[in-house]
Write a protein that holds these residues in place. Structure first.
Motif, short mmCIF file in Angstrom:
data_model
loop_
_atom_site.label_atom_id
_atom_site.label_comp_id
_atom_site.label_asym_id
_atom_site.label_seq_id
_atom_site.Cartn_x
_atom_site.Cartn_y
_atom_site.Cartn_z
N TRP A 1 -0.58 8.35 8.33
CA TRP A 1 -1.23 7.62 7.42
C TRP A 1 -0.87 6.33 7.61
CZ3 TRP A 1 0.84 4.64 4.41
CH2 TRP A 1 0.61 3.74 3.34
N ALA B 1 1.13 -1.27 -0.28
CA ALA B 1 0.51 -0.04 0.14
C ALA B 1 0.62 1.45 -0.18
CB ALA B 1 -0.97 -0.02 1.61
N ILE B 2 0.28 2.47 -0.97
CA ILE B 2 0.46 3.43 -1.01
C ILE B 2 0.73 4.66 -0.26
CG2 ILE B 2 2.81 5.48 -2.19
CD1 ILE B 2 2.92 3.04 -4.81
N LYS B 3 1.18 5.69 0.49
CA LYS B 3 0.00 6.67 1.09
C LYS B 3 -0.52 7.73 -0.69
CE LYS B 3 2.54 10.12 2.61
NZ LYS B 3 2.71 10.96 4.09
N PRO B 4 -1.83 8.28 0.31
CA PRO B 4 -2.54 9.03 -1.59
C PRO B 4 -1.50 10.11 -1.35
CG PRO B 4 -4.51 7.59 -0.44
CD PRO B 4 -2.99 7.69 0.71
N GLU B 5 -1.91 10.65 -2.87
CA GLU B 5 -0.70 11.37 -2.84
C GLU B 5 -1.75 12.82 -2.31
OE1 GLU B 5 0.19 13.10 -6.95
OE2 GLU B 5 0.89 10.96 -7.08
N PRO C 1 -7.65 13.47 0.52
CA PRO C 1 -8.24 11.85 0.66
C PRO C 1 -7.71 11.30 1.55
CG PRO C 1 -5.82 12.26 -1.03
CD PRO C 1 -6.34 13.34 -0.17
N ASP D 1 -1.12 15.38 6.45
CA ASP D 1 -0.48 14.12 7.73
C ASP D 1 -0.13 15.43 9.31
OD1 ASP D 1 1.23 11.81 6.45
OD2 ASP D 1 1.27 13.20 5.15
N TRP E 1 -2.52 13.95 0.65
CA TRP E 1 -2.46 12.62 2.22
C TRP E 1 -1.95 14.49 3.14
CZ3 TRP E 1 -5.49 8.77 3.58
CH2 TRP E 1 -5.79 9.13 5.14
N ARG F 1 -1.22 1.46 6.90
CA ARG F 1 -1.18 0.76 5.76
C ARG F 1 -2.20 0.69 6.06
NH1 ARG F 1 4.51 0.85 5.65
NH2 ARG F 1 5.49 1.35 3.84
#
Length: 541
Positions: free
Chosen positions: A320, A268-272, A315, A276, A274, A322
């Motif tokens: 964030w 899984a990759i953190k959505p653009e 998003p 934080d 995001w 996983r």
């Protein structure tokens, strides 16, 4: 003295007429009701109200709603009722047809309660009228009962086992349900010498059975020939397990019982986009501490939280993490596989022995009917009993239904139909009115009626909230709209003629008109500021 000729023939004829008359009278008597209670007169003196402490419900001699005939009325809600009438001579149920019939009307419906009769055994069985209650011995219980999942027309025969001497309740299986309306209904039970039972509701057969059939009564009147031995015990070594764990099986070496069911998804990759550093909720910037807030008594005031508006377009917010996914290595706790049990003997049952209470009969041992009682606990009032009949001829019961019950039922049904029709018409009119008002509101929104919109809305809202004025107001609205349309149509034609003849004058006076126009706009703005604000309407909201 010599007898006149023909005198012997006359005597013979007279004797025949006497015998025929007696036979006719006998047949007529046998077809008369064995017992009948019409409740035309007050029940007091014939019926005895129980003196038992639990039975506080008040019985009344009252008219059926919409009729002139009387009945026995349950007058109060959530009460226990008990009342009984002894018959002049106990009614023998053996060797002839017996018809039990009565009317009952649930004038306020029946959500939870009974409306059945109990046909009592002779008083030697241990009951008195003043002590009548739910323990008083009966031979038959018959009639409607409804509460929760129960909805049936009971027929219960209390039959004596000739071997044990015990009286057992035998319930008719799959009895008919209780009509759900508030009309008068007549319930009929027909018992025949060939052990047949028929249940009629409003003269229509709803259930047919045989007293000696195990398929029709529960428990069966004739008990089983054998019963499980009550003294038989299951042996200690009796194994009822069909399958057992394989004692020779072992857990595989690669079986990990501690592996979790889910693990983090490493792909899984953190959505653009995001956020934080943004919290999901923030303090409401528009909230203010109430004036009467006391920090010492109420504690330190904190603004209520609201959703962070910045998170609505992103998003997500906050730290964030996983997402989780199912662990492909998860196998859970290991259990040995099952195998057939070599010692399995089946499910143990006690051995059968002859039933000491078994008996055979050709017809049930009906006990005589010595009284008729009503013993109920009901949450509804308005239950009206009427026309209680015991007869030995089905035609007598049929005639009572046709002459007494049916005219009432038909009148009630017609009244109900008229009320339902009136309600449907009322609902239809309401729907039409709503459509008319929806159209009028749309008409009021038309642009060229903008100057008249407040007045139109006021009239429409008045018509909608005052039904007694609706027709007159709707006519007024129609006249106003028609007048406006006429004014607009003919006003425009006049304006067009005048504009062609005075174009030069308009051009020369344009400057002065502009000044006058500006002055009028200033005056209008002042009037609008000073005028009270009109309430919002359904269309403005």
């Amino acid at each position: 003295m010599e007898k006149p000729k023909g005198s012997g023939l006359l005597q013979l004829l007279f004797g025949f007429l006497v015998i025929a008359s007696s036979m006719t009278h006998l047949c007529f008597s046998e077809s008369d009701p064995i017992f009948y209670e019409s409740f035309d007169e007050s029940f007091e003196g014939r019926w005895v109200v129980s003196d038992k402490e639990d039975y506080k419900g008040v019985w009344k001699h009252a008219k059926s709603e919409g009729h002139d005939n009387y009945g026995l009325l349950v007058s109060e809600k959530a009460r226990k009722y008990a009342i009984v009438r002894e018959v002049d001579n106990p009614v023998d149920l053996k060797g002839k047809p017996i018809i039990l019939q009565y009317e009952v009307r649930l004038q306020n419906g029946l959500e939870c309660g009974g409306a059945y009769l109990k046909y009592l055994r002779p008083q030697e069985a241990g009951w008195t009228a003043k002590e009548f209650d739910n323990e008083s011995p009966y031979t038959i219980m018959f009639g409607p009962d409804k509460c929760g999942s129960t909805n049936k027309v009971h027929f219960i025969l209390k039959h004596k086992n000739p071997k044990s001497g015990e009286y057992i309740e035998h319930h008719l299986k799959y009895p008919p349900s209780v009509p759900s309306d508030k009309l008068s209904h007549v319930y009929t039970a027909i018992l025949t010498p060939n052990n047949e039972l028929r249940i009629l509701v409003d003269g229509e057969e709803k259930k047919k059975g045989n007293f000696l059939s195990a398929e029709d009564f529960d428990p069966a009147i004739i008990p089983p020939k054998t019963i499980p031995d009550p003294d038989d015990k299951k042996p200690e070594d009796w194994d009822e397990r069909a399958k057992i764990p394989d004692p020779d099986a072992g857990k595989p070496d690669d079986w990990d019982e501690d592996a979790p069911l889910e693990i983090e998804d490493e792909d899984a990759i953190k959505p653009e986009g995001w956020l934080d550093d943004e919290p999901e909720e923030i303090d409401d910037p528009d909230a203010t501490k109430p004036e009467d807030w006391d920090d010492e008594e109420d504690g330190e005031w904190e603004a209520p939280k609201i959703d962070n508006p910045r998170c609505a377009t992103a998003p997500g917010c906050g730290v964030w993490k996983r997402p989780m996914k199912r662990n492909p290595d998860y196998r859970g706790k290991w259990h040995p596989p099952l195998i057939d049990n070599p010692n399995y003997k089946g499910i143990w049952k006690p051995q059968e022995i002859p039933n000491p209470n078994y008996f055979e009969i050709e017809t049930p041992g009906f006990e005589p009917i010595a009284g008729i009682g009503i013993e109920i606990w009901t949450m509804q009032d308005g239950i009206l009993f009427d026309s209680i009949l015991i007869a030995s001829d089905e035609k007598v019961a049929e005639k009572f239904r046709e002459d007494l019950w049916k005219p009432k039922f038909e009148a009630e049904k017609e009244k109900q139909k008229a009320e339902e029709t009136a309600a449907a018409v009322s609902d239809g009119v309401s729907g039409i009115q709503k459509k008319i008002f929806d159209v009028l509101y749309k008409v009021a929104d038309v642009s060229f009626l903008g100057a008249f919109r407040p007045k139109l809305l006021e009239l429409i809202e008045k018509a909608e909230t005052q039904p007694n004025l609706t027709i007159g107001i709707l006519v007024s609205v129609f006249v106003v709209i028609l007048s406006i349309l006429i004014k607009i149509i003919f006003g425009r034609r006049k304006i067009a003629v005048v504009s062609q003849s005075s174009s030069a004058a308009e051009a020369s006076n344009s400057n002065s008109n502009q000044e006058i126009s500006n002055e009028k706009e200033e005056e209008n703005e002042k009037e609008e500021a000073a005028a009270p604000r009109r309430r919002s309407t359904r269309r403005e909201n």
